[in-house]
Write a protein that holds these residues in place. Structure first.
Motif, PDB file in Angstrom:
ATOM      1  N   ARG A 165       0.843  -1.201   0.000  1.00  0.00           N
ATOM      2  CA  ARG A 165       0.000   0.000   0.000  1.00  0.00           C
ATOM      3  C   ARG A 165       0.877   1.249   0.000  1.00  0.00           C
ATOM      4  O   ARG A 165       0.581   2.223  -0.668  1.00  0.00           O
ATOM      5  N   ARG A 166       1.985   1.205   0.722  1.00  0.00           N
ATOM      6  CA  ARG A 166       2.904   2.343   0.795  1.00  0.00           C
ATOM      7  C   ARG A 166       3.500   2.642  -0.587  1.00  0.00           C
ATOM      8  O   ARG A 166       3.545   3.785  -1.026  1.00  0.00           O
ATOM      9  N   ARG A 167       3.939   1.588  -1.278  1.00  0.00           N
ATOM     10  CA  ARG A 167       4.504   1.764  -2.620  1.00  0.00           C
ATOM     11  C   ARG A 167       3.464   2.336  -3.593  1.00  0.00           C
ATOM     12  O   ARG A 167       3.758   3.237  -4.385  1.00  0.00           O
ATOM     13  N   MET A 168       2.242   1.819  -3.512  1.00  0.00           N
ATOM     14  CA  MET A 168       1.180   2.272  -4.404  1.00  0.00           C
ATOM     15  C   MET A 168       0.889   3.768  -4.177  1.00  0.00           C
ATOM     16  O   MET A 168       0.823   4.544  -5.135  1.00  0.00           O
ATOM     17  N   ILE A 169       0.771   4.174  -2.926  1.00  0.00           N
ATOM     18  CA  ILE A 169       0.481   5.575  -2.624  1.00  0.00           C
ATOM     19  C   ILE A 169       1.674   6.457  -2.975  1.00  0.00           C
ATOM     20  O   ILE A 169       1.506   7.560  -3.492  1.00  0.00           O
ATOM     21  N   MET A 170       2.875   5.976  -2.722  1.00  0.00           N
ATOM     22  CA  MET A 170       4.074   6.731  -3.078  1.00  0.00           C
ATOM     23  C   MET A 170       4.111   6.986  -4.583  1.00  0.00           C
ATOM     24  O   MET A 170       4.409   8.101  -5.028  1.00  0.00           O
ATOM     25  N   ASP A 171       3.779   5.975  -5.378  1.00  0.00           N
ATOM     26  CA  ASP A 171       3.732   6.150  -6.830  1.00  0.00           C
ATOM     27  C   ASP A 171       2.679   7.189  -7.215  1.00  0.00           C
ATOM     28  O   ASP A 171       2.909   8.012  -8.106  1.00  0.00           O
ATOM     29  N   GLU A 172       1.519   7.155  -6.536  1.00  0.00           N
ATOM     30  CA  GLU A 172       0.462   8.128  -6.825  1.00  0.00           C
ATOM     31  C   GLU A 172       0.920   9.549  -6.477  1.00  0.00           C
ATOM     32  O   GLU A 172       0.648  10.488  -7.231  1.00  0.00           O
ATOM     33  N   VAL A 173       1.607   9.702  -5.356  1.00  0.00           N
ATOM     34  CA  VAL A 173       2.094  11.018  -4.942  1.00  0.00           C
ATOM     35  C   VAL A 173       3.105  11.545  -5.953  1.00  0.00           C
ATOM     36  O   VAL A 173       2.992  12.679  -6.434  1.00  0.00           O
ATOM     37  N   HIS A 174       4.083  10.734  -6.298  1.00  0.00           N
ATOM     38  CA  HIS A 174       5.110  11.182  -7.248  1.00  0.00           C
ATOM     39  C   HIS A 174       4.508  11.473  -8.621  1.00  0.00           C
ATOM     40  O   HIS A 174       4.851  12.475  -9.253  1.00  0.00           O
ATOM     41  N   GLY A 175       3.611  10.597  -9.075  1.00  0.00           N
ATOM     42  CA  GLY A 175       2.964  10.821 -10.367  1.00  0.00           C
ATOM     43  C   GLY A 175       2.115  12.082 -10.355  1.00  0.00           C
ATOM     44  O   GLY A 175       2.126  12.862 -11.319  1.00  0.00           O
ATOM     45  N   GLY A 176       1.389  12.307  -9.275  1.00  0.00           N
ATOM     46  CA  GLY A 176       0.568  13.516  -9.169  1.00  0.00           C
ATOM     47  C   GLY A 176       1.405  14.779  -9.175  1.00  0.00           C
ATOM     48  O   GLY A 176       1.057  15.764  -9.837  1.00  0.00           O
ATOM     49  N   LEU A 177       2.515  14.762  -8.444  1.00  0.00           N
ATOM     50  CA  LEU A 177       3.402  15.927  -8.437  1.00  0.00           C
ATOM     51  C   LEU A 177       3.989  16.187  -9.822  1.00  0.00           C
ATOM     52  O   LEU A 177       4.076  17.341 -10.264  1.00  0.00           O
ATOM     53  N   ARG A 178       4.383  15.124 -10.508  1.00  0.00           N
ATOM     54  CA  ARG A 178       4.923  15.290 -11.863  1.00  0.00           C
ATOM     55  C   ARG A 178       3.879  15.900 -12.800  1.00  0.00           C
ATOM     56  O   ARG A 178       4.185  16.798 -13.592  1.00  0.00           O
ATOM     57  N   ARG A 179       2.627  15.445 -12.690  1.00  0.00           N
ATOM     58  CA  ARG A 179       1.572  15.970 -13.557  1.00  0.00           C
ATOM     59  C   ARG A 179       1.292  17.442 -13.260  1.00  0.00           C
ATOM     60  O   ARG A 179       1.115  18.242 -14.175  1.00  0.00           O
ATOM     61  N   VAL A 180       1.258  17.800 -11.975  1.00  0.00           N
ATOM     62  CA  VAL A 180       1.019  19.207 -11.625  1.00  0.00           C
ATOM     63  C   VAL A 180       2.155  20.072 -12.166  1.00  0.00           C
ATOM     64  O   VAL A 180       1.909  21.121 -12.775  1.00  0.00           O
TER      65      VAL A 180
END
Length: 147
Positions: free
Chosen positions: A29-44
């Motif tokens: 779950r930690r890896r999945m959320i970490m990927d979402e955080v990094h991907g979201g920051l990259r998109r912003v």
């Protein structure tokens, strides 16, 4: 009837296997959320840097800023979830995982599966939420007077 109650509480998984399974679930779950955080920051970042300067009116800029703020707020919430997962992993290391911070009773396995970083059992969390939803003028009998 007693046999059925015993059968429901019997867990064929050893404590070491249970800990390993919990650790794997939390880390996944930690890896999945970490990927979402990094991907979201990259998109912003990509959206902000790709906006042409001077080509948008004030309303378009305000809308874009609002959308950025909403996305960053969601990313912040996910980052807070990461902190909770890290705390759960620490509790697992210290053999405190799965026990309510309020009453020390075990937290139901279904609750931990749905919310692996839960720190309260359902009953204590319900009491806490009920207390948080009291009208602002309500004063708890156990609360101290504020001068």
């Amino acid at each position: 009837m007693a046999a059925r109650a015993v059968a429901r509480t019997f867990d064929p998984v050893s404590p070491a296997q249970r800990e390993q399974r919990l650790r794997a679930m939390l880390n996944d779950r930690r890896r999945m959320i970490m990927d979402e955080v990094h991907g979201g920051l990259r998109r912003v970042r990509a959206d902000v840097t790709s906006r042409p300067l001077g080509s948008q009116d004030d309303a378009e800029l305000a809308d874009a800023d609002l959308q950025d703020e909403l996305r960053l707020s969601l990313i912040q919430m996910k980052a807070e979830t990461l902190d909770k997962i890290d705390e759960a992993l620490l509790r697992l290391e210290e053999e405190r995982y799965g026990f309510c911070h309020e009453c020390d009773d075990p937290i139901a396995p279904g609750r931990l599966e749905a919310l692996p970083f839960a720190i309260r059992c359902t009953a204590c969390e319900s009491r806490r939420e009920a207390g948080a939803t009291r009208p602002s003028g309500f004063r708890d009998a156990n609360a101290s007077a504020v001068a």
